[in-house]
Design a protein around this motif. Structure first.
Motif, short mmCIF file in Angstrom:
data_model
loop_
_atom_site.label_atom_id
_atom_site.label_comp_id
_atom_site.label_asym_id
_atom_site.label_seq_id
_atom_site.Cartn_x
_atom_site.Cartn_y
_atom_site.Cartn_z
N ASN A 179 -20.98 -29.21 40.00
CA ASN A 179 -20.79 -27.79 40.44
C ASN A 179 -19.57 -27.62 41.50
OD1 ASN A 179 -21.60 -29.59 42.44
ND2 ASN A 179 -23.48 -28.31 43.18
N GLY A 180 -18.67 -28.89 41.23
CA GLY A 180 -17.33 -28.88 41.87
C GLY A 180 -16.64 -27.41 41.98
N ASN A 181 -15.97 -27.01 43.15
CA ASN A 181 -15.35 -25.50 43.49
C ASN A 181 -14.09 -25.77 42.65
OD1 ASN A 181 -14.51 -23.15 43.99
ND2 ASN A 181 -13.94 -23.74 46.21
N PHE A 182 -13.56 -24.64 41.88
CA PHE A 182 -12.11 -24.64 41.41
C PHE A 182 -11.99 -23.25 41.51
CE2 PHE A 182 -9.40 -23.46 38.00
CZ PHE A 182 -8.28 -24.20 38.03
N SER A 183 -10.65 -23.23 42.15
CA SER A 183 -10.30 -21.49 42.28
C SER A 183 -8.76 -21.66 42.58
CB SER A 183 -11.03 -20.87 43.54
OG SER A 183 -10.48 -19.44 43.37
N THR A 184 -8.30 -20.71 41.80
CA THR A 184 -6.69 -20.54 41.98
C THR A 184 -6.38 -19.20 41.69
OG1 THR A 184 -4.28 -21.41 41.53
CG2 THR A 184 -5.98 -21.21 39.76
N SER A 221 -4.82 -21.04 46.69
CA SER A 221 -5.56 -21.99 45.58
C SER A 221 -6.35 -22.57 46.67
CB SER A 221 -4.65 -22.69 44.82
OG SER A 221 -3.99 -22.08 43.90
N ILE A 222 -7.56 -23.27 46.34
CA ILE A 222 -8.33 -24.25 47.20
C ILE A 222 -7.39 -25.42 47.47
CG2 ILE A 222 -10.58 -23.39 46.35
CD1 ILE A 222 -10.63 -25.91 44.65
N ALA A 223 -7.58 -26.08 48.71
CA ALA A 223 -6.56 -27.22 49.15
C ALA A 223 -6.53 -28.15 48.22
CB ALA A 223 -6.94 -27.32 50.52
N GLU A 224 -7.85 -28.65 47.64
CA GLU A 224 -7.72 -29.75 46.66
C GLU A 224 -6.77 -29.73 45.56
OE1 GLU A 224 -11.73 -29.40 49.09
OE2 GLU A 224 -10.39 -28.09 47.83
N ASP A 226 -3.70 -28.90 45.91
CA ASP A 226 -2.24 -28.84 46.39
C ASP A 226 -1.38 -30.07 45.49
OD1 ASP A 226 -2.82 -26.90 47.77
OD2 ASP A 226 -2.90 -27.64 49.74
N ASP A 227 -1.84 -31.18 45.73
CA ASP A 227 -1.22 -32.34 44.96
C ASP A 227 -1.72 -33.00 43.70
OD1 ASP A 227 -3.42 -33.51 46.04
OD2 ASP A 227 -2.33 -34.76 47.24
N ARG A 228 -2.46 -31.95 42.96
CA ARG A 228 -2.97 -32.48 41.79
C ARG A 228 -2.72 -31.42 40.58
NH1 ARG A 228 -6.07 -33.35 46.09
NH2 ARG A 228 -6.86 -35.42 46.40
N TYR A 229 -2.81 -30.18 40.74
CA TYR A 229 -2.71 -29.19 39.54
C TYR A 229 -1.37 -28.74 38.87
CZ TYR A 229 -4.68 -25.09 37.08
OH TYR A 229 -4.86 -24.12 36.03
N GLY A 230 -0.36 -28.83 39.77
CA GLY A 230 0.87 -28.59 39.28
C GLY A 230 1.06 -26.84 39.46
N TYR A 231 1.67 -26.54 40.39
CA TYR A 231 1.83 -25.18 40.79
C TYR A 231 2.73 -24.46 40.26
CZ TYR A 231 -1.71 -25.68 44.64
OH TYR A 231 -2.97 -25.79 44.97
N TYR A 232 3.68 -25.18 39.41
CA TYR A 232 4.93 -24.38 39.25
C TYR A 232 5.04 -24.52 37.36
CZ TYR A 232 5.90 -24.54 43.90
OH TYR A 232 5.67 -24.62 45.19
N ARG A 233 5.12 -23.59 36.63
CA ARG A 233 4.94 -23.74 35.17
C ARG A 233 5.89 -22.93 34.40
NH1 ARG A 233 -1.13 -25.36 34.18
NH2 ARG A 233 -1.39 -26.59 36.19
N ILE A 234 6.57 -23.33 33.34
CA ILE A 234 7.40 -22.65 32.55
C ILE A 234 6.80 -22.69 31.16
CG2 ILE A 234 9.43 -22.43 33.84
CD1 ILE A 234 10.81 -24.67 32.00
N TYR A 235 6.97 -21.79 30.29
CA TYR A 235 6.39 -21.50 29.03
C TYR A 235 7.41 -20.97 28.07
CZ TYR A 235 1.80 -22.97 30.97
OH TYR A 235 0.72 -23.75 31.80
N GLY A 236 7.21 -21.04 26.62
CA GLY A 236 7.95 -20.49 25.78
C GLY A 236 7.05 -20.48 24.59
#
Length: 344
Positions: A179-184, A221-224, A226-236
């Motif tokens: 039941n851990g919170n995940f939100s971005t 996003s939730i603070a948890e 910040d240093d785990r998810y990877g906030y910048y992404r490029i796709y093709g």
């Protein structure tokens, strides 16, 4: 009011509106009313070819619903199925040069265990603005890329509907998958280009090239994360429907005409739990999909998919890098035969 609080209020307001439309769509789907993503106004039938072309381009960009048979091959836990419900509805202006798409999504994984439990669903919601790039065909771009193009920009939300601690109570490193919170909340923008190639009287090929950027503002996003998810992404992504060229064997041509291939790749930037900025094992995303559209089933397609990269199922991104080969069925959201009328 702080910037963080203002951002949360803004995002909450946007997705409260989206939840209303999403509920309406889910109700329509549940009672079996057909949905094809096109405006049902009385003037649609008499719309110009340019208008219909734009609607076709927008429709081709929608994410499809799907369901897998089991968990496939790889390191995903044993499943009965993984599925995503992804209805869409869009609004357009009178001239149909722009469109606003509302797309709520629900993804679920049903475990192959006693009582068949379901992992906390993965909720997504998108509001996407599309604009036809009118100068594209008049510039050198259509010679370098494909003939028709649209620009798009999205504001989106991804969560699991839970409010528990991100980590297990007795640990600061083990994620709380129960039941851990995940939100971005995040922003996407990019462009899609398409080309139709006619291969004689009976065959055609639709080709797509798409590139986009995804940005997760830290305060959204939730603070948890910040240093785990990877906030910048490029796709093709590149895709093709139908044969690349006409073969001598007509049976092969007919099979290829009912087939499509999509190749998607991406790279995740930003902090990812100490991963090196150049570590492809953690940062690269590879997503390959083959689809077959049977002539006797207009509404669905069968697919074979290979995926490797960060797990896309909410908090499970932190658990492991996902490697999976899966098969299943997906919705067929665009009539390719009709598309050939407008993508010339």
């Amino acid at each position: 009011m702080s910037r963080q609080r203002a951002g949360i209020v803004f995002i909450g307001t946007v997705f409260s509106v989206m939840n209303y439309f999403g509920l309406t769509l889910f109700m329509l789907l549940s009672i079996g009313i057909p949905f094809n993503g096109f405006s049902q106004d009385s003037d649609t039938a008499s719309a110009s070819q340019e208008i219909q072309k734009f609607l076709t381009l927008v429709n081709a960009n929608r994410e499809q619903s799907y369901i897998t048979f089991g968990s496939g091959l790889g390191n995903l836990e044993p499943l009965i199925f993984e599925g995503r419900l992804s209805p869409s509805y869009f609004f357009t202006g009178k001239q149909r040069k722009w469109a606003l798409v509302v797309n709520p999504q629900v993804g679920i994984r049903m475990l192959d265990r006693k009582s068949f439990p379901i992992r906390n669903p993965s909720y997504k919601a998108y509001v996407t603005f599309y604009r036809e790039i009118e100068f594209w065909k008049r510039s050198f771009l259509h010679k370098i890329f494909y003939n028709n193009a649209v620009f798009f920009a999205s504001i989106a939300h991804h969560s699991n509907g839970q409010d528990g601690s991100f980590y297990n109570p007795d640990s600061t490193r083990i994620p709380n998958l129960e039941n851990g919170n995940f939100s971005t909340n995040f922003i996407e923008f990019g462009l899609s280009a398409y080309k139709l190639s006619e291969l004689g009287k009976n065959y055609f090929s639709i080709r797509e090239a798409k590139a986009w950027v995804e940005f997760h503002p830290p305060r959204w996003s939730i603070a948890e994360l910040d240093d785990r998810y990877g906030y910048y992404r490029i796709y093709g992504k590149v895709g093709i429907v139908g044969p690349m060229r006409k073969r001598k064997n007509d049976a092969v041509n007919r099979w290829l005409q009912r087939s499509s291939i999509e190749i998607k790749s991406g790279w995740i930037f930003g902090e990812m739990n100490g991963a090196s900025p150049f570590d492809p094992r953690k940062r690269i995303v590879v997503d390959l999909t083959y689809k077959y559209y049977p002539v006797w089933l207009d509404e669905i397609a069968f697919f074979l998919r290979f995926y490797q990269g960060q797990d896309y199922y909410n908090i499970y991104f932190i658990d492991k890098t996902l490697t999976q080969i899966s098969i299943g069925i997906t919705s067929n959201i665009m009539s390719f035969k009709n598309a050939t009328m407008y993508l010339k």
